[in-house]
Design an enzyme around this catalytic site. Structure first.
Site, PDB file in Angstrom:
ATOM      1  CG  HIS A 186      -3.129  -8.514  -7.709  1.00 30.95           C
ATOM      2  ND1 HIS A 186      -2.267  -9.919  -7.481  1.00 30.95           N
ATOM      3  CD2 HIS A 186      -3.597  -7.975  -7.329  1.00 30.95           C
ATOM      4  CE1 HIS A 186      -3.572  -9.720  -6.266  1.00 30.95           C
ATOM      5  NE2 HIS A 186      -3.979  -8.667  -5.752  1.00 30.95           N
ATOM      6  CD  GLU A 414     -18.422  -1.055   0.698  1.00 31.25           C
ATOM      7  OE1 GLU A 414     -17.648  -1.487  -0.154  1.00 31.25           O
ATOM      8  OE2 GLU A 414     -18.052  -1.369   2.265  1.00 31.25           O
ATOM      9  CG  ASP A 438     -17.348  -4.536  -2.654  1.00 32.92           C
ATOM     10  OD1 ASP A 438     -17.342  -5.932  -3.342  1.00 32.92           O
ATOM     11  OD2 ASP A 438     -16.889  -4.541  -1.647  1.00 32.92           O
ATOM     12  CB  CYS A 485     -14.203   6.124  -3.048  1.00 28.89           C
ATOM     13  SG  CYS A 485     -14.830   5.009  -1.803  1.00 28.89           S
TER      14      CYS A 485
END
Length: 560
Positions: A186, A414, A438, A485
């Protein structure tokens, strides 16, 4: 004090006095008892937890964007019925409200940490709720940070809770430095959204003396306490020169010889659109739709979904908007679905497209809302599925999209199997988008939320670049575009390499767009190709980066 080194997750130079946040959890005594009125004590605990939840939501409304989504999810944790039941039971057994909150939250914390992955990351959020509730119950000062200061400070902490940082700005904070966390923590997400330099996974950071001047390089990960005046001047001059270079690069993304590379933005909801427009995004390359579904007890209505999609589509008339359909599952559970079977490793379980196939009504409702929104907008809507492993899954998803009236359907690459058989998947899909975060996690068996495994999450790992090249080549064989992305797209050096590997578009957090645009504009496509070839011959991530840089002379002025 000698210089410290961590992982740079938000580029830029920050300088200021250190504000070292020491979050000491006030532990209520183990023998703390209430006065005998259990009902009143239960009511007091419930009232305080609701107060904490409401405060988090209010902070989210003021912050907006990704911060609001994170804080809303945290507020849902404060209102969790299971936690409330556990707290009430401990109070009925005689414990005080504060002690009951401490024990029950501690028990739940162990469950989250044991689950690992996305759920494990939520343990820090749970700690913050616990601390805030205990502070209110015990009449202690509420955890927090100064909202004003004589000069911007460098915020140093073991870890940071979203509520600590969501309402801060670059006017208050010069940089973030934490001992824990990773590129997808975060702290990293919010720092990039704010455009504030940040370094995470920096051992020894909290040993910096409070008030000591600190120089932070959010690109290299270097943290230098008590720098010399010359070091500060040099860093500031480099930062100023870099800003001038960024400002000079305008217009659509392209190499210096005119090879177009559309530069798009990753967003988590309509509130992120303003930042995308501010930094010159040509469209949206990843619209994460989880904010509509997670941490709620009922599925979003068709009208709510359509409105959220239309807001973003209308912001880019004639432009591209790529929407990722719901990416949820055991690691990001949906409260409105029947309880899922416990999975020993949620990251490898029933998530993404696998969950949508198990509950097709969710996907059908989402695709229907997207089709209706697209019909009301001139934007070019594309939809893509998360966690696709095989050509069969790709064909199924594309067929469902076609049935819903959506003409452009692609898949996320991914999972290594998807990259390895990219040509087969491209025969079914209209486009690819590589999620490098990922893809790295599954390639190296390294949980993306574990700070000690950050080196294996480095997008410069040659094995990861091999998979990117395979995916781009497989797409090109079928005449399909292949974008990126993941976080890799926001690295200006790596962006050039990705173009050399055959990637056709790049999508990233909006603040990274100017640096990537400038890097591409200073190099030819041939230079990007040579840089990519050099990186592929390396045997380590640092070697790959340095090998690529040797073919990209235009990076010097960017001071990256």
């Amino acid at each position: 004090m000698t210089a410290l080194t961590g992982v740079g997750v938000s580029p830029g130079i920050g300088f200021g006095p250190a504000y070292v946040l020491a979050r000491e959890t006030p532990v209520p005594p183990s023998d703390a008892r209430h006065g005998g009125d259990a009902q009143a004590e239960r009511a007091r605990a419930a009232r305080v937890l609701e107060q904490v939840a409401a405060d988090l939501e209010e902070r989210g409304v003021r912050a907006g964007g990704e911060a609001q989504e994170i804080l809303n999810a945290q507020a849902m944790m404060a209102r969790d019925p299971g936690l409330a039941t556990g707290v009430a039971a401990l109070i009925d057994a005689g414990g005080s409200a504060a002690r009951a909150v401490y024990e029950e939250f501690g028990r739940y914390r162990e469950l989250l940490v044991g689950a690992g992955g996305y759920l494990g990351e939520r343990a820090a959020d749970l700690d913050d709720i616990r601390d805030r509730a205990i502070a209110l119950l015990e009449g202690l000062p509420m955890p927090g940070l100064p909202s004003q200061a004589a000069e911007p400070y460098v915020l140093v902490a073991r870890d940071l809770a979203p509520a600590d940082t969501a309402l801060l700005s670059a006017d208050v904070v010069a940089a973030f430095v934490t001992e824990q966390g990773g590129p997808t923590s975060h702290t990293a997400i919010l720092a990039r959204a704010m455009g504030v330099p940040a370094v995470v996974a920096c051992p020894g950071a909290t040993s910096i003396s409070p008030g000591a001047p600190v120089l932070v390089d959010g690109a290299s990960g270097l943290v230098r306490p008590a720098p010399s005046e010359e070091e500060v001047t040099t860093a500031r001059n480099a930062a100023s020169a870099r800003e001038a270079v960024l400002a000079a690069a305008t217009g659509p993304g392209m190499t210096s010889d005119g090879h177009a590379v559309p530069l798009l933005a990753n967003i988590g909801g309509p509130r992120d659109v303003d930042a995308a427009l501010k930094y010159g995004a040509e469209g949206i390359g990843l619209y994460r739709t989880e904010f509509l579904f997670l941490d709620r007890t009922s599925a979003p209505s068709d009208e709510e979904q359509e409105a959220a999609y239309l807001d973003v589509l209308n912001a880019f008339p004639g432009g591209r908007v790529v929407v990722r359909t719901l990416d949820a599952g055991a690691d990001k559970p949906l409260a409105f679905l029947p309880p899922q079977e416990e999975e020993p490793n949620p990251a490898l379980g029933q998530r993404g497209l696998r969950l949508l196939r198990a509950y097709p009504q969710i996907l059908n409702a989402q695709l229907g809302a997207l089709a209706r929104a697209a019909a009301k907008s001139s934007a070019k809507l594309q939809v893509m599925a998360p966690m696709v492993a095989t050509a069969e899954e790709t064909a199924w998803y594309v067929a469902v999209c076609r049935e819903a009236g959506l003409p452009s359907a692609g898949v996320m690459i991914e999972i290594p199997s998807a990259a390895l058989r990219a040509s087969d998947l491209a025969a079914e899909a209209d486009f690819f988008s590589l999620g490098t975060n990922d893809l790295a996690q599954y390639t190296f068996a390294a949980d993306r939320q574990v700070g000690t495994l950050t080196a294996l999450q480095d997008a410069w790992q040659p094995a990861l670049l091999d998979l990117v090249a395979l995916a781009a080549t497989g797409a090109a064989e079928r005449g399909r575009p292949c974008g990126v992305c993941g976080e890799a797209a926001g690295d200006p050096v790596l962006a050039c390499v990705l173009v050399g590997l055959g990637v056709t578009s790049l999508s990233m957090g909006a603040p990274a767009l100017p640096a990537v645009r400038a890097a591409l504009s200073r190099h030819t496509r041939e230079q990007c190709l040579l840089a990519a070839q050099a990186a592929l011959t390396a045997v380590s991530a640092p070697e790959a980066r340095e090998a690529a840089r040797s073919h990209l002379p235009g990076l010097a002025g960017l001071a990256l």
